[in-house]
Design an enzyme around this catalytic site. Structure first.
Site, PDB file in Angstrom:
ATOM      1  N   GLU A 258       0.829  -1.203   0.000  1.00  0.00           N
ATOM      2  CA  GLU A 258       0.000   0.000   0.000  1.00  0.00           C
ATOM      3  C   GLU A 258       0.868   1.260   0.000  1.00  0.00           C
ATOM      4  O   GLU A 258       1.792   1.385   0.792  1.00  0.00           O
ATOM      5  CB  GLU A 258      -0.907   0.000   1.234  1.00  0.00           C
ATOM      6  CG  GLU A 258      -1.798   1.216   1.367  1.00  0.00           C
ATOM      7  CD  GLU A 258      -2.588   1.237   2.663  1.00  0.00           C
ATOM      8  OE1 GLU A 258      -3.563   2.009   2.741  1.00  0.00           O
ATOM      9  OE2 GLU A 258      -2.235   0.479   3.587  1.00  0.00           O
ATOM     10  N   LYS A 328      -9.476   2.076  -3.453  1.00  0.00           N
ATOM     11  CA  LYS A 328      -9.989   1.571  -2.188  1.00  0.00           C
ATOM     12  C   LYS A 328     -11.414   2.066  -1.950  1.00  0.00           C
ATOM     13  O   LYS A 328     -11.710   3.255  -2.107  1.00  0.00           O
ATOM     14  CB  LYS A 328      -9.084   2.006  -1.034  1.00  0.00           C
ATOM     15  CG  LYS A 328      -9.476   1.397   0.312  1.00  0.00           C
ATOM     16  CD  LYS A 328      -8.469   1.758   1.391  1.00  0.00           C
ATOM     17  CE  LYS A 328      -8.813   1.075   2.713  1.00  0.00           C
ATOM     18  NZ  LYS A 328      -7.845   1.407   3.781  1.00  0.00           N
ATOM     19  N   CYS A 380      -5.667  -2.860   2.751  1.00  0.00           N
ATOM     20  CA  CYS A 380      -5.533  -2.709   4.200  1.00  0.00           C
ATOM     21  C   CYS A 380      -6.825  -3.014   4.945  1.00  0.00           C
ATOM     22  O   CYS A 380      -7.287  -4.154   4.967  1.00  0.00           O
ATOM     23  CB  CYS A 380      -5.015  -1.305   4.518  1.00  0.00           C
ATOM     24  SG  CYS A 380      -4.363  -1.129   6.206  1.00  0.00           S
TER      25      CYS A 380
END
Length: 509
Positions: A258, A328, A380
């Site tokens: 990330e 995301k 994440c």
């Protein structure tokens, strides 16, 4: 008063015991005595007593189990430790409201000493409370009990019912043992034995077809969080990832974690185009995290880019805002967006963390393509939401991909719990998992969630592994949590119906 304090301490201790079942401790059997302690506290309690004892139990689980969050608050958010303790106590108290409500309803409406009280009503109410906790205000489904069993004998229910299917099996096993204790009837042992046997049998079923091994290289740069967004550290950071990748150009897919490139995509256009060409020369695909700022919409996105060899013919090339990307979707509160930011940002530096103004991507996005393989991505925090990833996975998806940066939480237990949750997604969906992180825990898994490759935390290294793609659908992938919803609805209705009809022998269990 002394008795009430002692009871509250016992409830807290029972909840804290459950934390030891989760990673990194991994003492998965202790969930059962933890739940049995809760059952003993609830058995003859009034609704008010049940609510207070359940609150104590939940605080015992959530406060120690989530204490690791303080690292980001104290080391990077400028919050003194006492203030962080108060904030985390508030968070734990909020999370505890859900099991508290479940146990109040249990004691209020299910008082008859009948097997349905423990085998139908309690599991249904607990699952409903878990789902609400995982949904209200964007949700926080951390420390669902089923996660603790990723290496336990009940894991076979995950491909059928998801992680909460394991939670249900745990609750049923514990309830049967409690009924055994109350009635002294050994026949209740048959239920745990049957559930364990069924789970072991389910693990022998093949839900997917497998392909030939694919060589992957997961790069762990181990960049200090204090340097992550320092402009002067940009070139050394990129050089670290390039140097670690240089000796792994023979891999089919290279993965950077990330925001491995801590800059805006548009500003790095020339570099990314050169990187794309270099990867193609070596017949390699690269997946890398970066930040994109959409100037038209004036929005930031947390992105994973696909570069190098994409389609099997290798004709596609990287260009700014090309389609082979994942934005995301489920953002982390405070870390990536601040609710009520006009009020909260002035309060403390913690609410002004770097990159805390992101926008979400689409709820369902196409799989990333890397050398002809399809990868369903989660960045994440969003890996903890099983239904969201389930919607992204297609029958022809080859791998699960999750990239993360857990440097915010140092050497705490948080990254280990996060890794455990990610492993469960592999088991639920029967897909190999590729998990690349900045400073650990970087792993690859097989379709049953078992770890096939891992490198130590806090080291700049590359995990080389061979993983076999998988195609197909598990029952959980196909139906999601609907079977569990049906169990909860029918279980509660049946338990309510059985209350006034319980025969004297039944009331005696």
């Amino acid at each position: 008063m002394k008795s009430k304090i002692l009871t509250s301490l016992c409830a807290f201790a029972c909840g804290a015991l459950a934390v030891l079942a989760f990673s990194p401790f991994g003492y998965w059997p202790v969930v059962v005595p933890s739940l049995l302690g809760l059952y003993a506290l609830l058995d003859k309690a009034s609704p008010k007593q049940a609510a207070w004892r359940a609150f104590g139990y939940a605080m015992g689980m959530f406060l120690p189990g989530q204490w690791w969050i303080h690292v980001s608050m104290t080391e990077f958010g400028g919050i003194p430790l006492p203030a962080a303790f108060l904030l985390l106590t508030g968070l734990a108290a909020y999370l505890s409201l859900y099991p508290t409500l479940a146990c109040w309803l249990f004691a209020r409406f299910f008082t008859a000493r009948h097997w349905s009280r423990w085998l139908l009503a309690f599991p249904a109410l607990w699952l409903i409370a878990d789902w609400l906790r995982g949904w209200v205000m964007t949700g926080y489904p951390w420390l669902w009990l089923g996660y603790s069993q990723i290496d336990g004998p009940l894991k076979g229910f995950a491909p059928i019912l998801g992680v909460q299917g394991i939670t249900l099996a745990l609750l049923l096993c514990s309830s049967a043992l409690w009924l055994l204790w109350q009635s002294r009837k050994p026949a209740w042992l048959l239920l745990p034995v049957a559930l364990v046997g069924a789970a072991q049998g389910l693990m022998q079923l093949n839900w997917v077809t497998r392909g030939e091994p694919v060589k992957v290289a997961l790069v762990q740069g181990n960049i200090a969080q204090s340097l992550k967004w320092d402009p002067e550290a940009l070139v050394p950071t990129i050089r670290t990832y390039q140097d670690l990748s240089r000796d792994n150009q023979d891999a089919d897919i290279i993965i950077w974690p990330e925001s491995a490139i801590p800059a805006l995509e548009k500003e790095m256009g020339n570099y990314l185009e050169s990187l794309d060409k270099a990867m193609k020369l070596n017949d390699t695909a690269l997946l890398a995290g970066i930040i994109n700022y959409d100037t038209r919409q004036q929005r930031f996105y947390n992105v994973v880019l696909g570069m190098g060899v994409q389609d099997a013919d290798g004709k596609q090339s990287y260009h700014y805002e090309h389609e082979n990307r994942f934005n995301k979707y489920h953002l982390l509160p405070i870390g990536e967006y601040v609710p009520f930011e006009d009020w909260l940002r002035p309060i403390a530096p913690f609410f002004n963390l770097p990159m805390s103004s992101f926008s979400p991507g689409d709820e369902v996005q196409p799989n990333l393509i890397a050398k002809g393989f399809k990868l369903a991505a989660a960045i994440c925090y969003e890996i903890i939401f099983p239904e969201e990833l389930r919607r992204t996975v297609q029958p022809d998806t080859d791998f699960l991909l999750t990239v993360s940066n857990d440097a915010w939480f140092g050497s705490s237990i948080g990254p280990w719990q996060h890794m455990e949750i990610a492993r469960m997604r592999a088991l639920e969906l029967a897909r190999p998992l590729l998990r690349a992180t900045n400073n650990g825990i970087t792993i690859t898994t097989d379709i049953d969630g078992s770890i096939t490759g891992q490198i130590p935390q806090f080291e700049a290294r590359v995990l080389r592994s061979e993983v076999r793609p998988a195609h197909g659908q598990t029952p959980y992938h196909r139906f999601g949590s609907w079977p569990l919803y049906a169990f909860c609805a029918l279980g509660l209705l049946l338990a309510l119906a059985l209350r006034p009809r319980a025969h004297p022998w039944a009331r005696e269990l």
